[in-house]
Scaffold this active site. Sequence first.
Site, short mmCIF file in Angstrom:
data_model
loop_
_atom_site.label_atom_id
_atom_site.label_comp_id
_atom_site.label_asym_id
_atom_site.label_seq_id
_atom_site.Cartn_x
_atom_site.Cartn_y
_atom_site.Cartn_z
N LYS A 1 19.90 91.80 -29.02
CA LYS A 1 20.98 92.39 -28.22
C LYS A 1 20.81 92.12 -26.73
CE LYS A 1 20.11 96.51 -29.65
NZ LYS A 1 18.97 96.27 -30.50
N ARG B 1 23.46 105.58 -29.12
CA ARG B 1 22.45 105.49 -30.16
C ARG B 1 22.73 106.43 -31.33
NH1 ARG B 1 17.34 102.96 -28.57
NH2 ARG B 1 17.55 102.30 -26.43
N ARG C 1 6.74 88.74 -30.98
CA ARG C 1 6.94 89.08 -29.56
C ARG C 1 5.75 89.88 -29.04
NH1 ARG C 1 12.39 92.18 -28.42
NH2 ARG C 1 11.20 93.90 -29.29
N ARG D 1 3.47 95.49 -25.00
CA ARG D 1 4.78 96.16 -25.01
C ARG D 1 4.75 97.33 -25.97
NH1 ARG D 1 10.18 92.86 -24.62
NH2 ARG D 1 10.76 94.79 -25.60
N ARG E 1 10.58 102.48 -35.86
CA ARG E 1 11.76 102.15 -35.06
C ARG E 1 12.94 101.76 -35.94
NH1 ARG E 1 10.39 97.59 -31.45
NH2 ARG E 1 12.33 98.06 -30.40
#
Length: 191
Positions: free
Chosen positions: A13, A88, A127, A135, A144
């Site tokens: 996104k 959300r 990632r 991260r 998540r």
Amino acid sequence: MRLILLGPPGAGKGTQAQRLVEKYGIVQLSTGDMLRASAAAGTPVGSKAKAIMDRGDLVPDDVMIEIIAERLEEPGSSKGFILDGFPRTVAQAEALDTLLDQRDLALDAIIEIKVDEQVLIDRIAGRSKETGGTRGDDQSTAKRLEVYRKQTAPVADHYRRKGVLVSVDGMGTMDEVAALIDRHVQSLVEA
């Protein structure tokens, strides 16, 4: 042009939003960036948000809507925007609908990027590996995705019922997904 990009964590996104910003000259309204900017500016709603964030609490929907309303009043938003990180939940989507109705604005499209969950897990793991695992949002991928399924996925149904949801296959390369999104966005530009 007023858009929302929906999709689970790791669907691309942010990457696609940035591309649309550059191509169409609209602004990206990232809730995290808006919260930080509003708090730094010391606006009344920003001060309220800062106090909440300093306690480590999540900023409630009504404060987020105030911050979005504040941002929509700024120059640059009149040409259009992409909402990133909001809504959300269905409650947030309904509050956003009310805010936009009060301003005689409407969303032109909500673009849902659909991606296979195992591919997402692999993307997020890759990632995280690339960034040295620093991260924090790349941790707890399963959690998540579970939160996304329970809280955010129903937002797609909310907008599907309103007739403004477009789903695109997010399984291709960045450029392939961008081309699918562009097809829908271009039809808005030409309308």
